[in-house]
Design a protein around this motif. Structure first.
Motif, PDB file in Angstrom:
ATOM      1  N   ILE A   1      -4.984 -15.433   0.300  1.00  0.00           N
ATOM      2  CA  ILE A   1      -4.202 -14.286  -0.166  1.00  0.00           C
ATOM      3  C   ILE A   1      -5.117 -13.116  -0.497  1.00  0.00           C
ATOM      4  N   ALA A   2      -6.208 -13.407  -1.197  1.00  0.00           N
ATOM      5  CA  ALA A   2      -7.120 -12.341  -1.610  1.00  0.00           C
ATOM      6  C   ALA A   2      -7.800 -11.686  -0.414  1.00  0.00           C
ATOM      7  N   MET A   3      -8.211 -12.467   0.587  1.00  0.00           N
ATOM      8  CA  MET A   3      -8.886 -11.881   1.745  1.00  0.00           C
ATOM      9  C   MET A   3      -7.925 -11.068   2.598  1.00  0.00           C
ATOM     10  N   LEU A   4      -6.666 -11.482   2.684  1.00  0.00           N
ATOM     11  CA  LEU A   4      -5.684 -10.682   3.407  1.00  0.00           C
ATOM     12  C   LEU A   4      -5.522  -9.317   2.749  1.00  0.00           C
ATOM     13  N   ILE A   5      -5.408  -9.308   1.426  1.00  0.00           N
ATOM     14  CA  ILE A   5      -5.317  -8.048   0.697  1.00  0.00           C
ATOM     15  C   ILE A   5      -6.590  -7.226   0.885  1.00  0.00           C
ATOM     16  N   SER A   6      -7.743  -7.890   0.843  1.00  0.00           N
ATOM     17  CA  SER A   6      -9.028  -7.193   0.968  1.00  0.00           C
ATOM     18  C   SER A   6      -9.178  -6.540   2.331  1.00  0.00           C
ATOM     19  N   ILE A   7      -8.761  -7.224   3.382  1.00  0.00           N
ATOM     20  CA  ILE A   7      -8.894  -6.665   4.726  1.00  0.00           C
ATOM     21  C   ILE A   7      -8.006  -5.433   4.891  1.00  0.00           C
ATOM     22  N   VAL A   8      -6.773  -5.514   4.391  1.00  0.00           N
ATOM     23  CA  VAL A   8      -5.861  -4.363   4.501  1.00  0.00           C
ATOM     24  C   VAL A   8      -6.406  -3.171   3.715  1.00  0.00           C
ATOM     25  N   LEU A   9      -6.798  -3.407   2.459  1.00  0.00           N
ATOM     26  CA  LEU A   9      -7.332  -2.320   1.637  1.00  0.00           C
ATOM     27  C   LEU A   9      -8.644  -1.789   2.200  1.00  0.00           C
ATOM     28  N   GLY A  10      -9.534  -2.692   2.601  1.00  0.00           N
ATOM     29  CA  GLY A  10     -10.829  -2.259   3.124  1.00  0.00           C
ATOM     30  C   GLY A  10     -10.692  -1.451   4.393  1.00  0.00           C
ATOM     31  N   LEU A  11      -9.772  -1.853   5.274  1.00  0.00           N
ATOM     32  CA  LEU A  11      -9.558  -1.115   6.514  1.00  0.00           C
ATOM     33  C   LEU A  11      -9.018   0.281   6.234  1.00  0.00           C
ATOM     34  N   ALA A  12      -8.022   0.378   5.359  1.00  0.00           N
ATOM     35  CA  ALA A  12      -7.419   1.679   5.062  1.00  0.00           C
ATOM     36  C   ALA A  12      -8.411   2.608   4.357  1.00  0.00           C
ATOM     37  N   ILE A  13      -9.073   2.092   3.328  1.00  0.00           N
ATOM     38  CA  ILE A  13     -10.014   2.940   2.575  1.00  0.00           C
ATOM     39  C   ILE A  13     -11.225   3.292   3.428  1.00  0.00           C
ATOM     40  N   GLY A  14     -11.728   2.333   4.216  1.00  0.00           N
ATOM     41  CA  GLY A  14     -12.892   2.600   5.048  1.00  0.00           C
ATOM     42  C   GLY A  14     -12.626   3.664   6.103  1.00  0.00           C
ATOM     43  N   ILE A  15     -11.463   3.597   6.767  1.00  0.00           N
ATOM     44  CA  ILE A  15     -11.129   4.623   7.757  1.00  0.00           C
ATOM     45  C   ILE A  15     -10.974   5.978   7.088  1.00  0.00           C
TER      46      ILE A  15
END
Length: 279
Positions: free
Chosen positions: A82-96
């Motif tokens: 659950i945590a990694m799914l949230i991390s990937i979504v947030l990291g992708l959006a913030i990183g872009i």
């Protein structure tokens, strides 16, 4: 017409092929594991405070037979997924956003660097105080530990997109959604995988620490249980489970994804070097 292969050349080739596995990745990994186990056995025989492989394996088998391993490992994996799914979504959006916009970079670039500098143990302690003994503390700890690594890699990928390509897409009135889908996302795919690799390692450490400090179940809690009981074989067995899972996840899954994501780069290198491509 090719020259005949002499007996000496054939014997040398056989010797090289026979010893190739020793110098290859598999042989080196096996050799390193054997050396580590031998050193571990020696230290276990010398020191009473270092349990050898035998007692640790016995403790691990006992945990499996009691059902503690599968129960606690399943709980930890659920939290981690659950945590990694949230991390990937947030990291992708913030990183872009940081990599594509100077405004976002000025606002959140330094904040992300601060997140990179904060160790997982700090997030684990803070989340234990904030959320207490619940599933929320480990999940938030993993997110706070993993997101900065994903963000910094995705931002680097977004910055690698040629500005001329973006300018051309604007000149042809390409919508932002299509520009993101067909230009930015393909460029950051490899960087996303690299960020996930670092995020998994940092997040898994954060999960163990969070369950150690503030959880009533999970891998970290069980390791803490044996540590408090001063039973080192049980404690080392759970730490070995933890390390083995992280290594296998990286080698079997994430490393292959990374090679696949960057196969275009290897293809370009081979195309530029005909000798390498022929080899």
């Amino acid at each position: 017409m090719s020259a005949p292969v002499t007996h000496r050349q054939s014997a040398g080739s056989d010797r090289r092929s026979g010893t190739h596995w020793l110098t290859g990745p598999l042989g080196a990994s096996v050799a390193a594991a054997v050396v580590f186990l031998l050193a571990w056995q020696v230290f276990g025989m010398v020191s009473e405070r270092i349990p050898g492989p035998g007692p640790v394996v016995s403790a691990a088998i006992a945990e499996i037979e009691r059902g503690e391993f599968f129960f606690n490992f399943a709980i930890s994996m659920q939290r981690f997924a659950i945590a990694m799914l949230i991390s990937i979504v947030l990291g992708l959006a913030i990183g872009i956003a940081i990599g594509s916009s100077r405004i976002f970079d000025n606002l959140f670039g330094d904040v992300n660097l601060v997140g990179l500098a904060i160790p997982a143990v700090i997030w684990a302690l803070l989340c234990a105080m904030w959320f207490g003994f619940s599933d929320t503390a480990p999940i938030v700890t993993v997110v706070l530990s993993a997101v900065p690594f994903i963000v910094v890699n995705v931002a680097a990928g977004a910055r690698s997109v040629p500005p001329e390509l973006l300018d051309m897409s604007e000149s042809y009135d390409v919508s932002p959604a299509r520009r993101l889908r067909h230009t930015v996302l393909p460029a950051v795919t490899g960087y996303v995988v690299a960020g996930i690799r670092f995020g998994v390692m940092s997040g898994w450490n954060g999960l163990l620490l969070s369950e150690w400090f503030g959880s009533a179940d999970g891998v970290g809690h069980r390791a803490r249980y044996w540590y408090d009981a001063n039973q080192l074989p049980g404690f080392v067995a759970w730490i070995a489970f933890f390390i083995l899972f992280m290594v296998l996840t990286d080698r079997v899954l994430l490393e292959r994804l990374s090679r696949r994501a960057f196969r275009w780069r290897d293809g370009d290198s081979a195309a530029k070097d005909p000798a390498a491509a022929a080899a």
